[in-house]
Design a protein around this motif. Structure first.
Motif, mmCIF file in Angstrom:
data_model
loop_
_atom_site.group_PDB
_atom_site.id
_atom_site.type_symbol
_atom_site.label_atom_id
_atom_site.label_comp_id
_atom_site.label_asym_id
_atom_site.label_seq_id
_atom_site.Cartn_x
_atom_site.Cartn_y
_atom_site.Cartn_z
ATOM 1 N N LEU A 325 34.272 40.164 49.612
ATOM 2 C CA LEU A 325 35.187 38.739 49.420
ATOM 3 C C LEU A 325 35.213 37.690 49.185
ATOM 4 C CD1 LEU A 325 37.372 39.997 53.175
ATOM 5 C CD2 LEU A 325 37.387 40.233 50.621
ATOM 6 N N GLU A 326 33.950 37.364 49.184
ATOM 7 C CA GLU A 326 33.425 35.970 48.432
ATOM 8 C C GLU A 326 33.179 36.642 46.616
ATOM 9 O OE1 GLU A 326 29.819 34.364 50.970
ATOM 10 O OE2 GLU A 326 30.789 35.579 52.413
ATOM 11 N N ARG A 327 33.043 37.146 46.686
ATOM 12 C CA ARG A 327 32.828 38.272 45.427
ATOM 13 C C ARG A 327 34.285 38.189 44.725
ATOM 14 N NH1 ARG A 327 32.549 42.801 42.936
ATOM 15 N NH2 ARG A 327 32.168 43.551 45.283
ATOM 16 N N ARG A 328 34.842 38.509 45.169
ATOM 17 C CA ARG A 328 36.510 38.936 43.653
ATOM 18 C C ARG A 328 37.323 38.356 44.703
ATOM 19 N NH1 ARG A 328 38.281 45.458 46.041
ATOM 20 N NH2 ARG A 328 39.792 44.129 44.699
ATOM 21 N N TYR A 329 36.933 37.470 45.533
ATOM 22 C CA TYR A 329 37.914 35.565 45.835
ATOM 23 C C TYR A 329 37.513 34.510 45.852
ATOM 24 C CZ TYR A 329 40.431 39.888 46.409
ATOM 25 O OH TYR A 329 41.120 41.266 46.142
ATOM 26 N N PRO A 330 36.236 33.868 45.513
ATOM 27 C CA PRO A 330 36.014 32.846 45.412
ATOM 28 C C PRO A 330 36.405 31.696 45.581
ATOM 29 C CG PRO A 330 36.322 33.475 43.140
ATOM 30 C CD PRO A 330 37.101 34.634 43.713
#
Length: 646
Positions: A325-330
């Motif tokens: 989630l941190e990777r896809r939606y910073p």
């Protein structure tokens, strides 16, 4: 055929509700004593409505199937309740809460209703504090807030991980005060089984006393349905075992339109399924995503090793973890809306990176414990951690939680206008029972907000607009033919159920049906499967009425008979859900049609063809329902593709 008239007041958005109140009709105190209002359901919406109407001076009859209003499913809500107080001075406002809610629902909610919800949110907090709800407070004494998905501000008020319980105790005290005063009469262990309509208006209900089996008739000048959603149609959900959609389904069959039935909430942080004979699922509050980080192994071989018990999650090096989630939606990270987080978890598990049984991801608090200390984490989430450990026998302070999406809430429900009235005059639907405030996805901490907003601050105003014209209508005898006809329908259905004498238990059938519903109308849907499953559900309905087994007697306490009636309704609700999902050839919020997605796997809306609320009209048992459309018009926000990446 009813005509869809949303009755949205004229004028600027921020003035609509005040203008409505300034011009509404009122009922004077002496006339209020002449009017009876029936409220079905005693969760936050129903109990607050009953307490408020009783305080105003109306005669209220309140019904619940539980043995006490304190057992309403609202008690299970954990994380918090939203309001635009802006105590943190972090940029929140009524408009921002309104905008986040519209955006979170993927632009499929009615603009005027959502703004009103945001507008009254602050009043809810003041009301609950006055009732003694022990919200968390920060060092300076102000009420504390935490973040929830779909927002960049902290606006969620909470009482540790038991906010629903504390709010329900507050509203329960207000309700019981009115019961003690005599303005509210409380009927526990009573289930509504039919609606009485006289000359086109709702005039009462038929109930069954669940202790004795006695069928009863009750008159009201107006009827309010506050019985929650229909998520238990899926069998496995986070809802209480008794939660059901029967009241809303019965009023649908009497002429109340059913809106957006395919819009259901998939909650991303639930304890995964752990066995074939499990009866329900357990929610882990979205508030955990404030400090917990969600990840899966970055290597398939590591995921496989964990699934086979050869590797522990704590043995996976930091650089070998995928915080997806941190990777896809910073920009939003772990606090993306529920539908986005749920689909992302499914995608990782489908790709082979899942842990546990393969249908789970990790929610890890190691960073939070290292950064803030175990005591701080325990203070915020201790009861949730304790609950998780009791269920899984894993200590989440030492090893990451395992979570996976599950059915949680239903955004669809009975169609209502701005006044919360259905297409049947005198019949209202509030809280989760209606469709009005969330669109295609509900933001976290908004369910409690809507329930209390409807019950405390909206319905008590709008119902008077109708009741002001009813003051010359005398209390009607329950011996009228319409009451007898409605009662005969109930008795006939019960007798039909009891006389089936088949071979399959109700739970066994419900489990089979729920799994099929989850596979076809759950996290992902497509035209081929939906087309087929509609026919499957028709066949299952016939099978149910031929082969179900109900032990015991009708004129007695009979939980299996109760469940049978509810499951019969769930089958029909499931068919309507599939029809609605098939009609809506787009992806929006929790409704994800596999044929309509972006190259990155995100929901792909079709605003030109589907910017409407669907409202289905019942036409008969073996006839197709008719679809009506309420166009959604946005004049105060720019409709655009949701973006939680920046």
């Amino acid at each position: 055929m009813a005509i869809l008239n949303s009755k949205i007041p004229e004028g600027p958005l921020e003035q609509k509700w005040n203008n409505y109140k300034a011009n509404q009709k009122l009922v004077n105190p002496a006339n209020k004593r002449k009017l009876d209002v029936i409220v079905v359901g005693t969760g936050l919406a129903g109990a607050s409505a009953s307490a408020s109407l009783g305080e105003l001076g109306f005669n209220v009859k309140t019904f619940c199937y539980q043995d006490s209003p304190r057992r309403a499913h609202s008690i299970a809500a954990q994380g918090g309740i939203n309001a635009a107080k802006n105590y943190q001075n972090d940029g929140d406002s009524i408009y921002r809460l309104f905008y986040d809610t519209i955006k979170g629902g993927d632009y499929r909610a009615r603009e005027a209703n959502v703004y009103r919800l945001a507008e009254v949110s602050n009043l809810i907090i003041d009301q609950c504090v006055a009732q003694g709800v022990p919200f968390a407070r920060e060092y300076g004494g102000l009420l504390d807030n935490r973040s929830f998905g779909g927002a960049l501000v902290s606006r969620t008020f909470y009482a540790r991980g038991q906010t629903g319980q504390q709010l329900l105790l507050g509203v329960y005290s207000a309700l019981m005060r009115q019961v003690n005063k005599g303005s509210v009469k409380l009927y526990t262990r009573h289930e509504m089984l039919n609606l009485v309509v006289i000359e086109g208006k709702a005039r009462g209900i038929i109930t069954r006393d669940l202790k004795t089996g006695k069928i009863e008739r009750h008159f009201g000048h107006a009827v309010v349905i506050a019985t929650g959603g229909y998520g238990n149609a899926f069998f496995l959900s986070t809802n209480a075992m008794g939660s059901n959609g029967s009241a809303v389904w019965q009023i649908y069959k009497k002429g109340a339109y059913f809106a957006n039935p395919s819009f259901v909430q998939i909650h991303p942080t639930c304890i995964p399924v752990h066995g074939d004979f499990q009866s329900k699922l357990t929610l882990m509050s979205e508030s955990l995503r404030n400090d917990g980080r969600i990840w899966v192994p970055g290597k398939k071989e590591d995921a496989e090793a964990i699934r086979n018990g050869k590797l522990k999650p704590t043995e996976i090096a930091e650089e070998d973890r995928d915080y997806y989630l941190e990777r896809r939606y910073p920009a939003f990270g772990n606090l993306v809306p529920r539908d986005v987080a749920s689909r992302a978890a499914k995608e990782r598990c489908d790709a082979g990176y899942g842990v546990g049984t393969g249908l789970a991801v990790y929610l890890d608090f190691a960073d939070a414990i290292k950064r803030q200390g175990k005591d701080v984490v325990e203070q915020r989430y201790g009861n949730l951690f304790q609950m998780y450990e009791k269920i899984t026998d894993e200590n989440p302070y030492e090893t990451p939680m395992m979570i996976y999406p599950a059915i949680h809430y239903t955004m669809g429900g009975i169609w209502v206008d701005y006044e919360l009235m259905t297409t049947i005059p005198g019949l209202y639907a509030i809280g989760e029972a209606n469709f009005s405030d969330h669109g295609a996805n509900r933001l976290g901490a908004s369910a409690l907000m809507q329930g209390l907003a409807d019950g405390y601050f909206i319905l008590p105003y709008t119902v008077q607009n109708y009741l002001s014209d009813e003051i010359l209508v005398p209390r009607m005898s329950t011996d009228l033919p319409e009451f007898k006809e409605a009662e005969d329908e109930v008795i006939g259905r019960i007798n039909r159920l009891m006389n089936i004498r088949g071979k399959e238990s109700v739970d066994s059938f419900h489990r089979r049906f729920g799994l099929k519903l989850w596979d076809a109308v759950g996290m992902a849907r497509n035209k081929e499967v939906l087309t087929k499953v509609i026919e499957d559900f028709k066949q299952m309905r016939k099978e149910f009425w031929k082969n179900i087994r109900i032990p015991g007697e009708q004129a007695d306490m009979n939980p299996e008979l109760e469940k049978a009636g509810r499951v019969a309704d769930f089958i029909e609700i499931g068919e309507l859900m599939a029809r609605d999902a098939l009609d809506r050839e787009e992806s929006c919020g929790g409704h994800f049609r596999e044929e309509h997605q972006t190259d990155e796997g995100e929901a792909l809306r079709n605003d030109k063809k589907f910017m409407y609320a669907s409202a289905w009209e019942y036409k008969g048992e073996d006839k197709s329902p008719i679809l009506h459309k309420e166009d959604l018009i946005y004049e105060n926000i720019k409709v655009q593709t949701r973006n939680y990446k920046k």
